[in-house]
Design a protein around this motif. Sequence first.
Motif, PDB file in Angstrom:
ATOM      1  N   ASN A 148      -7.214   6.363  -5.961  1.00  0.00           N
ATOM      2  CA  ASN A 148      -7.555   5.260  -5.116  1.00  0.00           C
ATOM      3  C   ASN A 148      -6.411   3.983  -5.086  1.00  0.00           C
ATOM      4  OD1 ASN A 148      -9.350   6.918  -3.696  1.00  0.00           O
ATOM      5  ND2 ASN A 148     -10.752   6.075  -5.461  1.00  0.00           N
ATOM      6  N   SER A 181      -6.214  -3.494   2.879  1.00  0.00           N
ATOM      7  CA  SER A 181      -5.772  -2.073   2.820  1.00  0.00           C
ATOM      8  C   SER A 181      -6.427  -1.161   1.859  1.00  0.00           C
ATOM      9  CB  SER A 181      -4.154  -2.267   2.877  1.00  0.00           C
ATOM     10  OG  SER A 181      -3.532  -2.872   3.621  1.00  0.00           O
ATOM     11  N   TYR A 182      -6.652   0.134   2.223  1.00  0.00           N
ATOM     12  CA  TYR A 182      -7.421   0.972   1.325  1.00  0.00           C
ATOM     13  C   TYR A 182      -6.423   2.261   1.564  1.00  0.00           C
ATOM     14  CZ  TYR A 182     -10.404   4.499  -0.781  1.00  0.00           C
ATOM     15  OH  TYR A 182     -10.857   5.703  -1.505  1.00  0.00           O
ATOM     16  N   GLY A 183      -6.150   3.005   0.196  1.00  0.00           N
ATOM     17  CA  GLY A 183      -5.342   4.148   0.216  1.00  0.00           C
ATOM     18  C   GLY A 183      -5.781   5.252  -0.775  1.00  0.00           C
ATOM     19  N   LEU A 207       0.909  -1.324  -0.089  1.00  0.00           N
ATOM     20  CA  LEU A 207       0.017   0.017  -0.066  1.00  0.00           C
ATOM     21  C   LEU A 207       0.939   1.355  -0.144  1.00  0.00           C
ATOM     22  CD1 LEU A 207      -3.009   0.913   0.043  1.00  0.00           C
ATOM     23  CD2 LEU A 207      -2.686   1.220   2.601  1.00  0.00           C
ATOM     24  N   ASN A 208       0.379   2.244  -0.712  1.00  0.00           N
ATOM     25  CA  ASN A 208       0.952   3.496  -0.777  1.00  0.00           C
ATOM     26  C   ASN A 208       2.185   3.332  -1.623  1.00  0.00           C
ATOM     27  OD1 ASN A 208      -0.693   5.010   1.070  1.00  0.00           O
ATOM     28  ND2 ASN A 208       0.108   4.511   2.699  1.00  0.00           N
ATOM     29  N   ASN A 234      -5.972   0.077   7.172  1.00  0.00           N
ATOM     30  CA  ASN A 234      -5.408  -1.483   6.890  1.00  0.00           C
ATOM     31  C   ASN A 234      -6.569  -2.289   7.980  1.00  0.00           C
ATOM     32  OD1 ASN A 234      -3.382  -0.502   9.013  1.00  0.00           O
ATOM     33  ND2 ASN A 234      -3.665  -2.655   9.128  1.00  0.00           N
ATOM     34  N   SER A 255      -4.586   6.407   4.319  1.00  0.00           N
ATOM     35  CA  SER A 255      -4.616   5.040   4.234  1.00  0.00           C
ATOM     36  C   SER A 255      -5.165   4.259   5.509  1.00  0.00           C
ATOM     37  CB  SER A 255      -3.309   4.283   3.753  1.00  0.00           C
ATOM     38  OG  SER A 255      -2.315   4.534   4.779  1.00  0.00           O
ATOM     39  N   THR A 279      -4.259   8.811  -2.456  1.00  0.00           N
ATOM     40  CA  THR A 279      -2.997   9.609  -2.589  1.00  0.00           C
ATOM     41  C   THR A 279      -3.235  11.010  -3.364  1.00  0.00           C
ATOM     42  OG1 THR A 279      -1.336   7.645  -2.428  1.00  0.00           O
ATOM     43  CG2 THR A 279      -0.778   9.587  -3.329  1.00  0.00           C
TER      44      THR A 279
END
Length: 736
Positions: free
Chosen positions: A628, A605-607, A142-143, A592, A590, A609
């Motif tokens: 996303n 996980s969701y983020g 993630l990220n 998780n 983000s 930016t």
Amino acid sequence: MKFKFLLFFLFSTYLLSSQTLKFVDSDNNAIKDVYLEFSYMNQKIKKISDEKGIIKLNQFYNKELFYNISHVSYVAISSKSVLNDTTFYLEKNNFIVDEVFVTGQIKPTILSDVIQKSIIISKKDIEMQAANNLKDLLEKQLNMSVTVDNVLGSSVSIQGISGQNVKILIDGIPVIGRLNGNIDLTQINLNNIERVEIIEGPLSVDYGTDALAGTINLITDKQLNDGFSSTYNLYYETVGQYNFDFTLNFKRKGHAINFDFGRKYFDGWSKNDEFNLFPVSQLADTNRVNSWNPKEQYFGKVQYRYKTDNSLLRVYYDSFDEKISNFGFPRLPYYENAFDDYYFTKRNNVAIDYKYIFNDNKNLHLISSYSNFNRRKNTYFKDLTTLEEVLTNNTSDQDTSLFNLIMNKLVFSSFKSNNFNYQIGFDSKFENGEGIRITNNKQISDQAIYFSSKWKPLKNLSFKPALRLSYNSMFNVPVIPSLNTMLLVNDFNIRFAYAKGFRSPSIKELYFEFVDVNHNILGNEDLVPENSDNLQFNLDYSKRFSNYKIETGIKLFHNDIRNLITLAQSPNSSEYSYFNLGRYKTKGFSSNLSLFTQALVINFSYGVTGRYNDLSEEFNIVDFSFSNSVKSNINYKLKKYYTTVSLYYNFTGKLPVFYKDEDQIIEAEKESYQLIDLVLNKAFNNYNMNFSFGIKNLLDVQDITNYATNEVHSSSNSYQSVAYGRTFFTSISFKL
């Protein structure tokens, strides 16, 4: 016998003259990095076993204590008794517990106690993902966003920041040799990597320039058993990937010798390729042109280690050699000849790593290395009927660039007190670049002194202030501070971090000159360094139960970079050069959620930016473009059959983009895409042999629509490569 040992362990109340604990497995092999935790006199005591599996307690604890013993690979023990001299036999287990983290730390630290928000990717994770190189591994984080260039290789961005601002280390030594500001992740192999440690955000205090967006440190496997051992790995993928590597180890008393060697071969791929089990000769026609170029890599490493009771010496040499073949389209009118490009990359690294331990709470660590990077490009005119080829006469078709880095780092660490630890380091780097496209071979040196400490004024509150003072041979370097805090409230962990980042322009950005029929790129000696500020907030919740563990958390981040260096077209000219963009910002969020049981691991996980639109100050457009991402995996272990089934899901959302075309602002977007991998792992012979089979890119994603752009390496089409379609793979590894 076991029953008698348990009675002694639970009810002994007499403390012997020395308190030494040893941890071994069922075969009496020492277990390193066992974590012991207990409370005494309102203080929380934490210890980690050494390479001999030993923990020595420097104070006598003659009362009953409630303590916890845990390790990432073994069943945890919790009990209440007196800690006497004894040997603990730990049972193998796959349940996830805390792991030890070393990057940017004063001493090896349990992951949950690291003040900076950190990530560990273990060797087991690498095996379950069937990852061959760093690209395969990072695209599931993630990220992090991995971008593929079929000529220059792949690159990663962290929190929306990419290129020269991501620091990549192997055992604390920087990997050099950037193309367009990026390290090609496919050149970093994982054959002998124990774990990968990642910290998002600046670590400029610890590692200097380039450590602005994040730091990725690959830790090699250094734990050896006495005697001779060897490991062999074979990998095959239907896209035309054939890999083989092996490791030989010999250890006697305090001496150890290690040798690694491997070859990776990829025979190229295009959409209409027919499946062949083994490489076959191809006709020299229009089908010789590949969407993904053939690539061959050789890599090796030889290492010597010597360990005594209070010191550890490691000397090693590693080498990497790669050839990429870019076959040209046959020329009209008879398609009988073509221009072929070959890209050769060589890396060599010699290093000395020495640690002297004064006592249980002080040590001195020296790392000294010489790194060499050589990139050569040759263009040949090839006769497709006779297969003869000759170098072209155009000097701009031939190119060699050479970069060297000498690094010396000396660090003194003291962790005598549980409430205050500190570290003082001296860091020195000398880098030079040579080549026909680097004007007047140049050198840049950087020397720095830095101080880092961990202060714990309260039981559940920790601070980590740090400061770096540097001298650069070409630029004025400001004082670089950072401050990290951590607060524990029951099962909640609250982290806040501020760090200043700094990056001086590279030799290539200052002095590079590349002018031919297709390129007109010039360095810019007027560049000034980048400076940045990073803010992060993390709220994590972790709860252990008897049969499972739950983790969840949220992260907020904000990066503000001034004088970002970028490659752009010069005003009123066809030349491209490096410029200070002015200001660039990213921000995001983000979250998780993870569940761990004896048989099942689920991560989700969701983020989001956001990337700054630098044209927003001049035109009426939004300040940030947001995208996303979703990363998820499910691992299910059939313990009875020594088998694990894993499913990995990666969604990268669309990214709105604004660009300028003849004083008009055009809005476009980079298309979203999804990747799914399915992997099955089966262990044999008490985990001495492992077989893997799986499907990569289950949805058969190949290209995505990208926004039109006038960047230097772009073409008129608006497609970006993501992957080479759906493939099947199998691998086998075994130990002797």
